[in-house]
Write a protein that holds these residues in place. Sequence first.
Motif, PDB file in Angstrom:
ATOM      1  N   ARG A  79       0.839  -1.206   0.000  1.00 26.52           N
ATOM      2  CA  ARG A  79       0.000   0.000   0.000  1.00 26.52           C
ATOM      3  C   ARG A  79       0.875   1.258   0.000  1.00 26.52           C
ATOM      4  O   ARG A  79       0.616   2.219  -0.736  1.00 26.52           O
ATOM      5  CB  ARG A  79      -0.921   0.013   1.232  1.00 26.52           C
ATOM      6  N   ARG A 127      -5.529   2.997   8.476  1.00 20.51           N
ATOM      7  CA  ARG A 127      -5.467   4.293   7.795  1.00 20.51           C
ATOM      8  C   ARG A 127      -4.134   4.439   7.057  1.00 20.51           C
ATOM      9  O   ARG A 127      -3.117   3.888   7.475  1.00 20.51           O
ATOM     10  CB  ARG A 127      -5.639   5.437   8.795  1.00 20.51           C
ATOM     11  N   TRP A 184      -4.361  12.281   3.847  1.00 21.91           N
ATOM     12  CA  TRP A 184      -4.840  10.983   4.342  1.00 21.91           C
ATOM     13  C   TRP A 184      -5.733  10.357   3.280  1.00 21.91           C
ATOM     14  O   TRP A 184      -6.479  11.054   2.594  1.00 21.91           O
ATOM     15  CB  TRP A 184      -5.612  11.157   5.645  1.00 21.91           C
ATOM     16  N   GLY A 229      -8.322   8.208   3.626  1.00 24.20           N
ATOM     17  CA  GLY A 229      -9.759   8.034   3.857  1.00 24.20           C
ATOM     18  C   GLY A 229     -10.229   6.840   3.051  1.00 24.20           C
ATOM     19  O   GLY A 229      -9.675   5.744   3.164  1.00 24.20           O
ATOM     20  N   SER A 230     -11.195   7.049   2.169  1.00 23.77           N
ATOM     21  CA  SER A 230     -11.704   5.938   1.348  1.00 23.77           C
ATOM     22  C   SER A 230     -10.942   5.807   0.032  1.00 23.77           C
ATOM     23  O   SER A 230     -11.266   4.961  -0.793  1.00 23.77           O
ATOM     24  CB  SER A 230     -13.192   6.153   1.066  1.00 23.77           C
ATOM     25  N   LEU A 231      -9.918   6.661  -0.200  1.00 26.45           N
ATOM     26  CA  LEU A 231      -9.177   6.608  -1.460  1.00 26.45           C
ATOM     27  C   LEU A 231      -8.288   5.365  -1.523  1.00 26.45           C
ATOM     28  O   LEU A 231      -7.787   4.888  -0.507  1.00 26.45           O
ATOM     29  CB  LEU A 231      -8.275   7.838  -1.607  1.00 26.45           C
ATOM     30  N   SER A 232      -8.077   4.881  -2.740  1.00 24.63           N
ATOM     31  CA  SER A 232      -7.098   3.807  -2.952  1.00 24.63           C
ATOM     32  C   SER A 232      -5.695   4.379  -2.761  1.00 24.63           C
ATOM     33  O   SER A 232      -5.494   5.609  -2.798  1.00 24.63           O
ATOM     34  CB  SER A 232      -7.224   3.272  -4.380  1.00 24.63           C
ATOM     35  N   ASP A 286      -4.861   6.643  -5.625  1.00 24.34           N
ATOM     36  CA  ASP A 286      -5.537   7.943  -5.568  1.00 24.34           C
ATOM     37  C   ASP A 286      -4.927   8.846  -4.500  1.00 24.34           C
ATOM     38  O   ASP A 286      -4.896  10.074  -4.647  1.00 24.34           O
ATOM     39  CB  ASP A 286      -7.035   7.763  -5.309  1.00 24.34           C
TER      40      ASP A 286
END
Length: 311
Positions: A228, A259, A280, A282-285, A288
Amino acid sequence: MAAAELIRIVSRSSPMALAQVERVRAELAALHPGIRTEVVPVTTSGDRWMGDLAHLGGKGAFTKEVDAALLAGEADLAVHCLKDVPADRPLPTGTVFAAYLERDDIRDALVHPGGLALDKLPAGSRIGTSSVRRIAQLAASHPHLKCVPIRGNANSRLAKLHVGEADALLLAVSGLERIGETERISEVLSLDGMCPPIGAGILALQCREDDSATINAVTGLGHHDTWREATAERMFLHVLQGHCNSPIAGYAKAEPDGRLSLRGRVFSPDGKQILDAHEWAGSLSPEDLGTATALALKRQGAHELIAAIPH
C-alpha cells in the motif's frame, strides 16, 4: 501449473545487493523449503560509472542490465531497492513486480568518524553525498555545511570517508543494516529533518510476467502494508513527473488501524523553496492518495519548480 524448482536471482555484485539477495533466499527457503536458488551476478553501467548519474539517464543506470538478464531468460527473479527504480516510466514490458518485502527503516543516518551529530558539525564540514534530495534539505537546514559528491556503493563510500574524501557521510539506515555497519552511525536523522526518497527501505521482487511458476513462488513473500505504501509513493512520483535532478522526497505510512497517509515534499536544489503536503487516504485507494498528494504540491507550484531545474 508447474511449480518452480530452481529460481535464478540476478544481482549486482556489490555487498549491499548480495545481502539483499540473501534476505530473499532466506525468506524463500522458509516459505518453500523445496525450492533451490542460485545467484546470477551482473555489473551495471551505474556501478561502473563514477560521474554524474544524470549523464547516464539517471537511476535506470542501475537496472538496465538486470532487466536485460531477466528478459533474456538468463535469470528468473531480480531484487531491487525500490528507491532506485524510476517511477516516471513503467517497468520494462514483459516484467512485473510480484512482491514488496516488509519495509525496513526509511530514515537517513549521519556517519561521522568522531561520532558527532549533524548539529554539532563545524562550519565548512564536507558531507559526502550525491543525492539532490539530501543536498537540498541540508542546504535548507544546515547551510554552513558543504556537500561534496561521492559515488559508489555504501562500502566504497565508507572507504572514501576513511581516507578523507569527506568529513562525514549521509547514508540510508537500512543500507547500513544490510551490510552490518550500523556501529558507524553517529546519528539517525528524523523524518522531519531529512525526508526520505520515494520507496525507501523497500525491496521489490521483479519477474517476467509470463513466468507464473516464479510469481506464484514469491508472491507469498509480499507484505500488504508495504504494498500500500509503495503504491501510493510511486503514483505520487509518477504524477509529479520529476527528473533525476529534482529534489523530491516523501513517504506513505500505513497505520495499525488501516489508515494510510502520504507526506510529500519538493525542494528547489538550493533548499530555499520547500513545498510540503500531507494527505490521508480516507476511502481513497493508495493510487488515488498518491495522485491527491502530488496534485496538492502542484497547486503550490511544484510543476514550475521542477521544470525550472536543469537536467
